[in-house]
Motif scaffolding. Structure first.
Motif, PDB file in Angstrom:
ATOM      1  N   ALA A 137     -12.561  11.103  13.378  1.00  0.00           N
ATOM      2  CA  ALA A 137     -12.250   9.679  13.293  1.00  0.00           C
ATOM      3  C   ALA A 137     -12.901   9.047  12.068  1.00  0.00           C
ATOM      4  N   MET A 138     -14.151   9.469  11.798  1.00  0.00           N
ATOM      5  CA  MET A 138     -14.844   8.933  10.621  1.00  0.00           C
ATOM      6  C   MET A 138     -14.148   9.362   9.337  1.00  0.00           C
ATOM      7  N   ALA A 139     -13.705  10.617   9.284  1.00  0.00           N
ATOM      8  CA  ALA A 139     -13.008  11.107   8.099  1.00  0.00           C
ATOM      9  C   ALA A 139     -11.707  10.350   7.897  1.00  0.00           C
ATOM     10  N   LEU A 140     -10.987  10.110   9.014  1.00  0.00           N
ATOM     11  CA  LEU A 140      -9.738   9.366   8.924  1.00  0.00           C
ATOM     12  C   LEU A 140      -9.983   7.936   8.457  1.00  0.00           C
ATOM     13  N   ALA A 141     -11.040   7.321   8.997  1.00  0.00           N
ATOM     14  CA  ALA A 141     -11.375   5.952   8.590  1.00  0.00           C
ATOM     15  C   ALA A 141     -11.709   5.897   7.109  1.00  0.00           C
ATOM     16  N   GLY A 142     -12.438   6.911   6.627  1.00  0.00           N
ATOM     17  CA  GLY A 142     -12.780   6.964   5.211  1.00  0.00           C
ATOM     18  C   GLY A 142     -11.549   7.118   4.343  1.00  0.00           C
ATOM     19  N   ALA A 143     -10.631   7.974   4.806  1.00  0.00           N
ATOM     20  CA  ALA A 143      -9.397   8.182   4.041  1.00  0.00           C
ATOM     21  C   ALA A 143      -8.567   6.909   3.999  1.00  0.00           C
ATOM     22  N   LEU A 144      -8.497   6.212   5.132  1.00  0.00           N
ATOM     23  CA  LEU A 144      -7.743   4.962   5.179  1.00  0.00           C
ATOM     24  C   LEU A 144      -8.381   3.895   4.288  1.00  0.00           C
ATOM     25  N   ALA A 145      -9.709   3.882   4.255  1.00  0.00           N
ATOM     26  CA  ALA A 145     -10.410   2.916   3.406  1.00  0.00           C
ATOM     27  C   ALA A 145     -10.108   3.172   1.932  1.00  0.00           C
ATOM     28  N   ALA A 166      -7.445   4.682   0.789  1.00  0.00           N
ATOM     29  CA  ALA A 166      -6.044   4.340   0.562  1.00  0.00           C
ATOM     30  C   ALA A 166      -5.880   2.839   0.389  1.00  0.00           C
ATOM     31  N   ALA A 167      -6.647   2.085   1.181  1.00  0.00           N
ATOM     32  CA  ALA A 167      -6.556   0.628   1.096  1.00  0.00           C
ATOM     33  C   ALA A 167      -7.033   0.122  -0.254  1.00  0.00           C
ATOM     34  N   GLN A 168      -7.963   0.849  -0.876  1.00  0.00           N
ATOM     35  CA  GLN A 168      -8.502   0.438  -2.163  1.00  0.00           C
ATOM     36  C   GLN A 168      -7.612   0.848  -3.326  1.00  0.00           C
ATOM     37  N   GLY A 188      -8.797   7.829 -10.726  1.00  0.00           N
ATOM     38  CA  GLY A 188      -9.315   7.685  -9.369  1.00  0.00           C
ATOM     39  C   GLY A 188      -8.181   7.567  -8.371  1.00  0.00           C
ATOM     40  N   SER A 189      -8.227   6.559  -7.532  1.00  0.00           N
ATOM     41  CA  SER A 189      -7.174   6.356  -6.541  1.00  0.00           C
ATOM     42  C   SER A 189      -6.065   5.440  -7.048  1.00  0.00           C
ATOM     43  N   ASN A 190      -6.182   4.962  -8.287  1.00  0.00           N
ATOM     44  CA  ASN A 190      -5.204   4.018  -8.834  1.00  0.00           C
ATOM     45  C   ASN A 190      -4.116   4.739  -9.631  1.00  0.00           C
ATOM     46  N   TRP A 191      -2.916   4.156  -9.606  1.00  0.00           N
ATOM     47  CA  TRP A 191      -1.764   4.727 -10.301  1.00  0.00           C
ATOM     48  C   TRP A 191      -1.109   3.686 -11.186  1.00  0.00           C
ATOM     49  N   CYS A 192      -0.400   4.167 -12.217  1.00  0.00           N
ATOM     50  CA  CYS A 192       0.230   3.277 -13.178  1.00  0.00           C
ATOM     51  C   CYS A 192       1.709   3.575 -13.372  1.00  0.00           C
ATOM     52  N   TYR A 193       2.433   2.508 -13.630  1.00  0.00           N
ATOM     53  CA  TYR A 193       3.739   2.564 -14.272  1.00  0.00           C
ATOM     54  C   TYR A 193       3.495   2.088 -15.701  1.00  0.00           C
ATOM     55  N   VAL A 194       4.180   2.690 -16.658  1.00  0.00           N
ATOM     56  CA  VAL A 194       3.973   2.315 -18.056  1.00  0.00           C
ATOM     57  C   VAL A 194       5.298   1.880 -18.661  1.00  0.00           C
ATOM     58  N   LYS A 198     -12.569   5.441 -13.398  1.00  0.00           N
ATOM     59  CA  LYS A 198     -13.095   4.137 -13.791  1.00  0.00           C
ATOM     60  C   LYS A 198     -12.866   3.078 -12.710  1.00  0.00           C
ATOM     61  N   THR A 199     -13.692   2.044 -12.778  1.00  0.00           N
ATOM     62  CA  THR A 199     -13.482   0.829 -11.992  1.00  0.00           C
ATOM     63  C   THR A 199     -12.613  -0.104 -12.826  1.00  0.00           C
ATOM     64  N   PRO A 200     -11.460  -0.558 -12.319  1.00  0.00           N
ATOM     65  CA  PRO A 200     -10.494  -1.292 -13.147  1.00  0.00           C
ATOM     66  C   PRO A 200     -10.882  -2.736 -13.446  1.00  0.00           C
ATOM     67  N   SER A 201     -12.030  -2.896 -14.098  1.00  0.00           N
ATOM     68  CA  SER A 201     -12.520  -4.225 -14.498  1.00  0.00           C
ATOM     69  C   SER A 201     -13.011  -4.128 -15.935  1.00  0.00           C
ATOM     70  N   PRO A 202     -12.109  -4.273 -16.925  1.00  0.00           N
ATOM     71  CA  PRO A 202     -12.497  -4.061 -18.321  1.00  0.00           C
ATOM     72  C   PRO A 202     -13.434  -5.134 -18.854  1.00  0.00           C
ATOM     73  N   ASN A 203     -14.299  -4.717 -19.776  1.00  0.00           N
ATOM     74  CA  ASN A 203     -15.157  -5.673 -20.475  1.00  0.00           C
ATOM     75  C   ASN A 203     -14.389  -6.275 -21.645  1.00  0.00           C
ATOM     76  N   ALA A 204     -15.054  -7.052 -22.468  1.00  0.00           N
ATOM     77  CA  ALA A 204     -14.390  -7.739 -23.577  1.00  0.00           C
ATOM     78  C   ALA A 204     -13.801  -6.762 -24.593  1.00  0.00           C
ATOM     79  N   GLY A 205     -14.296  -5.531 -24.593  1.00  0.00           N
ATOM     80  CA  GLY A 205     -13.780  -4.508 -25.499  1.00  0.00           C
ATOM     81  C   GLY A 205     -12.707  -3.654 -24.883  1.00  0.00           C
ATOM     82  N   GLY A 206     -12.230  -4.026 -23.696  1.00  0.00           N
ATOM     83  CA  GLY A 206     -11.149  -3.298 -23.050  1.00  0.00           C
ATOM     84  C   GLY A 206     -11.561  -1.998 -22.400  1.00  0.00           C
ATOM     85  N   GLN A 207     -12.856  -1.815 -22.173  1.00  0.00           N
ATOM     86  CA  GLN A 207     -13.352  -0.579 -21.575  1.00  0.00           C
ATOM     87  C   GLN A 207     -13.904  -0.852 -20.182  1.00  0.00           C
ATOM     88  N   CYS A 208     -13.791   0.150 -19.323  1.00  0.00           N
ATOM     89  CA  CYS A 208     -14.236   0.023 -17.939  1.00  0.00           C
ATOM     90  C   CYS A 208     -15.384   0.986 -17.658  1.00  0.00           C
TER      91      CYS A 208
END
Length: 295
Positions: free
Chosen positions: A12-20, A22-24, A89-95, A120-130
């Motif tokens: 159950a804990m593993a499933l909860a972690g996986a769902l968390a 996925a939610a992110q 990471g867990s994020n995906w892109c369309y280009v 990366k964490t998708p929060s870029p700084n002023a130079g466009g880097q995360c």
């Protein structure tokens, strides 16, 4: 605690972690500009190159602004930084790419698409880097597919002929022989490039072979392989070979680059190369698809 209960709890804990996780996970739509730039470099909210930022253009859209002036090799790091930010990471892109933006994403995937990338964490700084998320790496980027409007990966005869300012470093890259030799256009990492080819060109028709959108001829916007450009047209034009839809070779037998598919051929000859500050021209066709399918 019994073994069965412990096993169930751990499951159950593993499933909860996986769902968390996925939610992110988040999908992003990245827009890579072409020549002349227009948006503030590193400002992923500035859509001034394209049109109103309020226009639907895919989920969580980001403008990957580079200057549209300097060589691809010297500016491609800006694009790779954005791909690292939003497509790991867990994020995906369309280009989506326009004009020389086609060279940018093709160059990145061909030369760096199998390299180790920090998640990366998708929060870029002023130079466009995360910043790194967990210190882990992955191979390449999480990209679902690429839409290309008026793609310049095959170069433009306008650059060959000196119709654009020769002082621009990018113009040297846009010469047909240079653009086609810059990287292996077949190496897309398995990502599909969906090509949108405009054909309303009249102003430079004497320079650009076959059908064109006033800046880019079908041989480039249609993803036709080879070391140089050739004349390709709509089926209604009997003076040159047809640009075929899909991944099939063009009439006459010249293959398209691997994983390149023509999804829009401008048979009505109504779409030109220019956004006109309002998502106009052939870009409008790609934008409509992003709005409908990049979710």
């Amino acid at each position: 605690m019994s073994t069965i209960r412990r096993t169930l709890m751990l499951g159950a804990m593993a499933l909860a972690g996986a769902l968390a996780l996925a939610a992110q996970a988040t999908n992003y739509s990245l827009w890579i500009n072409g020549r002349t730039g227009g948006g503030q470099v590193h400002n992923h909210a500035d859509f001034s190159y394209w049109g109103p930022a309020t226009t639907a253009a895919g989920v969580n859209k980001k403008a990957i602004n580079w200057d549209g002036y300097n060589n691809i090799a010297n500016t491609n790091g800006i694009v790779r930084d954005a791909l690292d930010c939003y497509c790991t990471g867990s994020n995906w892109c369309y280009v989506a790419a326009h004009s020389a933006g086609n060279l940018q994403i093709g160059y990145a995937l061909s030369l760096y698409g199998t390299s180790a990338r920090y998640k990366k964490t998708p929060s870029p700084n002023a130079g466009g880097q995360c910043s790194n998320s967990d210190g882990g790496t992955q191979t390449g980027w999480n990209i679902k597919w690429v839409n290309v409007a008026g793609g310049a990966a095959g170069g433009s005869e306008l650059a060959n002929a000196g119709d654009w300012a020769l002082s621009e470093p990018l113009v040297a890259d846009l010469k047909t022989s240079t653009a086609r030799a810059m990287y292996n256009h077949n190496a897309t990492g398995g990502r599909m490039f969906y090509m949108y080819a405009g054909a309303s060109g009249t102003l430079y028709s004497f320079v650009l072979p076959g059908q064109d959108d006033e800046a880019i001829a079908y041989h480039s916007s249609g993803g036709i392989s080879g070391s140089g450009g050739a004349s390709y047209c709509n089926p209604s034009d009997w003076l040159c070979n047809d640009l075929t839809l899909g991944t099939a070779a063009a009439q006459g037998g010249r293959a398209k680059w691997s994983n390149h598919s023509v999804v829009f051929r401008d048979d009505a000859e109504a779409a030109n190369h220019y956004t006109q500050g309002n998502w106009a021209g052939v870009v409008g066709r790609a934008r409509a698809d992003m709005a409908a399918n990049a979710q």
